[in-house]
Scaffold this motif. Structure first.
Motif, PDB file in Angstrom:
ATOM      1  N   VAL A   1      45.170  47.424  31.306  1.00  0.00           N
ATOM      2  CA  VAL A   1      44.300  46.577  30.514  1.00  0.00           C
ATOM      3  C   VAL A   1      44.501  45.200  30.413  1.00  0.00           C
ATOM      4  N   ALA A   2      45.723  44.859  30.531  1.00  0.00           N
ATOM      5  CA  ALA A   2      46.122  43.536  30.494  1.00  0.00           C
ATOM      6  C   ALA A   2      46.033  43.033  31.815  1.00  0.00           C
ATOM      7  N   THR A   3      46.121  43.685  32.809  1.00  0.00           N
ATOM      8  CA  THR A   3      45.751  43.145  34.107  1.00  0.00           C
ATOM      9  C   THR A   3      44.281  42.701  34.295  1.00  0.00           C
ATOM     10  N   TRP A   4      43.543  43.701  33.839  1.00  0.00           N
ATOM     11  CA  TRP A   4      41.908  43.291  33.821  1.00  0.00           C
ATOM     12  C   TRP A   4      41.476  42.409  33.034  1.00  0.00           C
ATOM     13  N   LEU A   5      42.533  42.089  32.053  1.00  0.00           N
ATOM     14  CA  LEU A   5      42.150  41.154  30.815  1.00  0.00           C
ATOM     15  C   LEU A   5      42.496  39.771  31.679  1.00  0.00           C
ATOM     16  N   ALA A   6      43.494  39.671  32.375  1.00  0.00           N
ATOM     17  CA  ALA A   6      44.073  38.515  33.280  1.00  0.00           C
ATOM     18  C   ALA A   6      42.806  38.091  34.099  1.00  0.00           C
ATOM     19  N   LEU A   7      42.209  39.139  34.888  1.00  0.00           N
ATOM     20  CA  LEU A   7      41.193  39.077  35.913  1.00  0.00           C
ATOM     21  C   LEU A   7      39.880  38.401  35.304  1.00  0.00           C
ATOM     22  N   ALA A   8      39.614  38.895  34.006  1.00  0.00           N
ATOM     23  CA  ALA A   8      38.521  38.453  33.236  1.00  0.00           C
ATOM     24  C   ALA A   8      38.629  36.925  33.013  1.00  0.00           C
ATOM     25  N   LEU A   9      39.819  36.616  32.366  1.00  0.00           N
ATOM     26  CA  LEU A   9      40.270  35.201  31.915  1.00  0.00           C
ATOM     27  C   LEU A   9      40.117  34.346  33.453  1.00  0.00           C
ATOM     28  N   GLY A  10      40.872  34.829  34.406  1.00  0.00           N
ATOM     29  CA  GLY A  10      40.385  34.155  35.649  1.00  0.00           C
ATOM     30  C   GLY A  10      39.131  33.951  36.226  1.00  0.00           C
ATOM     31  N   ALA A  11      38.285  35.118  36.168  1.00  0.00           N
ATOM     32  CA  ALA A  11      36.940  34.902  36.435  1.00  0.00           C
ATOM     33  C   ALA A  11      36.132  34.020  35.437  1.00  0.00           C
ATOM     34  N   LEU A  12      36.384  34.096  34.247  1.00  0.00           N
ATOM     35  CA  LEU A  12      35.694  33.172  33.270  1.00  0.00           C
ATOM     36  C   LEU A  12      36.132  31.677  33.628  1.00  0.00           C
ATOM     37  N   LEU A  13      37.163  31.314  33.721  1.00  0.00           N
ATOM     38  CA  LEU A  13      37.607  30.144  33.944  1.00  0.00           C
ATOM     39  C   LEU A  13      37.542  29.312  35.125  1.00  0.00           C
TER      40      LEU A  13
ATOM     41  N   ALA B   1      51.513  34.198  34.924  1.00  0.00           N
ATOM     42  CA  ALA B   1      51.260  33.886  36.409  1.00  0.00           C
ATOM     43  C   ALA B   1      49.940  34.841  36.911  1.00  0.00           C
ATOM     44  N   VAL B   2      49.732  35.986  36.495  1.00  0.00           N
ATOM     45  CA  VAL B   2      48.583  36.588  37.082  1.00  0.00           C
ATOM     46  C   VAL B   2      47.432  35.956  36.617  1.00  0.00           C
ATOM     47  N   ALA B   3      47.151  35.501  35.483  1.00  0.00           N
ATOM     48  CA  ALA B   3      46.058  34.879  35.014  1.00  0.00           C
ATOM     49  C   ALA B   3      45.895  33.530  35.873  1.00  0.00           C
ATOM     50  N   LEU B   4      46.980  32.752  36.100  1.00  0.00           N
ATOM     51  CA  LEU B   4      46.714  31.507  36.792  1.00  0.00           C
ATOM     52  C   LEU B   4      46.547  31.895  38.184  1.00  0.00           C
TER      53      LEU B   4
ATOM     54  N   SER C   1      44.752  34.393  39.322  1.00  0.00           N
ATOM     55  CA  SER C   1      43.265  34.698  39.247  1.00  0.00           C
ATOM     56  C   SER C   1      42.589  33.608  39.223  1.00  0.00           C
ATOM     57  N   LEU C   2      42.891  32.465  38.369  1.00  0.00           N
ATOM     58  CA  LEU C   2      42.165  31.559  38.177  1.00  0.00           C
ATOM     59  C   LEU C   2      42.076  30.790  39.472  1.00  0.00           C
ATOM     60  N   PHE C   3      43.178  30.521  40.252  1.00  0.00           N
ATOM     61  CA  PHE C   3      42.826  29.872  41.302  1.00  0.00           C
ATOM     62  C   PHE C   3      42.387  30.637  42.461  1.00  0.00           C
ATOM     63  N   LEU C   4      42.348  32.022  42.824  1.00  0.00           N
ATOM     64  CA  LEU C   4      41.691  32.731  43.725  1.00  0.00           C
ATOM     65  C   LEU C   4      40.169  32.928  43.384  1.00  0.00           C
ATOM     66  N   GLY C   5      39.949  32.962  42.106  1.00  0.00           N
ATOM     67  CA  GLY C   5      38.675  32.913  41.611  1.00  0.00           C
ATOM     68  C   GLY C   5      37.838  31.663  41.961  1.00  0.00           C
ATOM     69  N   GLY C   6      38.790  30.580  41.619  1.00  0.00           N
ATOM     70  CA  GLY C   6      38.094  29.167  41.909  1.00  0.00           C
ATOM     71  C   GLY C   6      37.793  28.923  43.250  1.00  0.00           C
ATOM     72  N   VAL C   7      38.663  29.317  44.321  1.00  0.00           N
ATOM     73  CA  VAL C   7      38.505  29.517  45.760  1.00  0.00           C
ATOM     74  C   VAL C   7      37.154  30.213  46.140  1.00  0.00           C
ATOM     75  N   VAL C   8      36.880  31.231  45.483  1.00  0.00           N
ATOM     76  CA  VAL C   8      35.812  32.079  45.782  1.00  0.00           C
ATOM     77  C   VAL C   8      34.489  31.466  45.355  1.00  0.00           C
ATOM     78  N   CYS C   9      34.585  30.949  44.158  1.00  0.00           N
ATOM     79  CA  CYS C   9      33.579  30.127  43.414  1.00  0.00           C
ATOM     80  C   CYS C   9      33.192  28.847  44.473  1.00  0.00           C
ATOM     81  N   LEU C  10      34.004  28.139  44.711  1.00  0.00           N
ATOM     82  CA  LEU C  10      33.965  27.075  45.479  1.00  0.00           C
ATOM     83  C   LEU C  10      33.237  27.219  46.973  1.00  0.00           C
TER      84      LEU C  10
END
Length: 175
Positions: free
Chosen positions: A154-166, A17-20, A22-31
């Motif tokens: 560490v897992a939180t930052w891993l989720a952040l990195a996954l969201g930022a990459l995707l 859920a945190v990764a998803l 992150s993906l959504f919010l990172g997508g909003v920022v990128c868009l």
């Protein structure tokens, strides 16, 4: 199911859920960054003349008192159609105009008619507010995830990195 197994499943679901999120919010920022970059992209100038002009009410929203102007411009090899609320767009048919067209997306940035210049670019307030809101929400998600000790930082930052990459992939694929 034992408590230990339940906790493991809960952690995996929460991590996903945190990764998803992150993906959504990172997508909003990128868009929104893409919208801001497209707004100020380089332009090229093309000249033409107004071939049609229509006045009408706004198709969506508005208080009913605003009138939109739609003009079609024949630029030789291409025909452009512009709709705006700007009263400066109330141009007669046959008037020569120049258009500054964005090299990024082909939208019209400026219209030059006579001595007037009409700015047809999108505003910056909404994208900037959306970027700020998404970054605040992203910070809250990570603060909450670490604060609740659901899983290690560490897992939180891993989720952040996954969201930022995707996120850029999701933006450009337009998921």
């Amino acid at each position: 199911m034992t408590v230990g197994r339940f906790t493991q499943v809960l952690r995996k679901v929460f991590f996903t859920a945190v990764a998803l999120v992150s993906l959504f919010l990172g997508g909003v920022v990128c868009l929104m960054c893409q919208v801001l970059a497209g707004r100020d992209a380089p332009t090229y100038r093309t000249e033409g003349h107004v071939v049609s002009h229509e006045r009408g009410a706004l198709p969506v929203g508005g208080d009913g008192g605003e009138v939109s102007h739609t003009i079609a411009v024949d630029a030789g090899n291409r025909r452009y159609r512009v709709t705006a609320l700007d009263p400066g767009l109330d141009l007669p048919v046959g008037l020569p105009v120049a258009l500054d067209v964005s090299r990024a997306d082909g939208s019209i940035a400026y219209l030059h008619a006579g001595g007037a210049v009409i700015d047809l670019r999108a505003g910056v307030v909404r994208p900037v507010l959306l970027i700020c809101a998404a970054l605040l929400a992203l910070g809250a998600v990570y603060f909450g995830a670490v604060r609740l000790h659901v899983y290690p930082p560490v897992a939180t930052w891993l989720a952040l990195a996954l969201g930022a990459l995707l996120a850029p992939v999701a933006v450009f694929v337009r998921v």
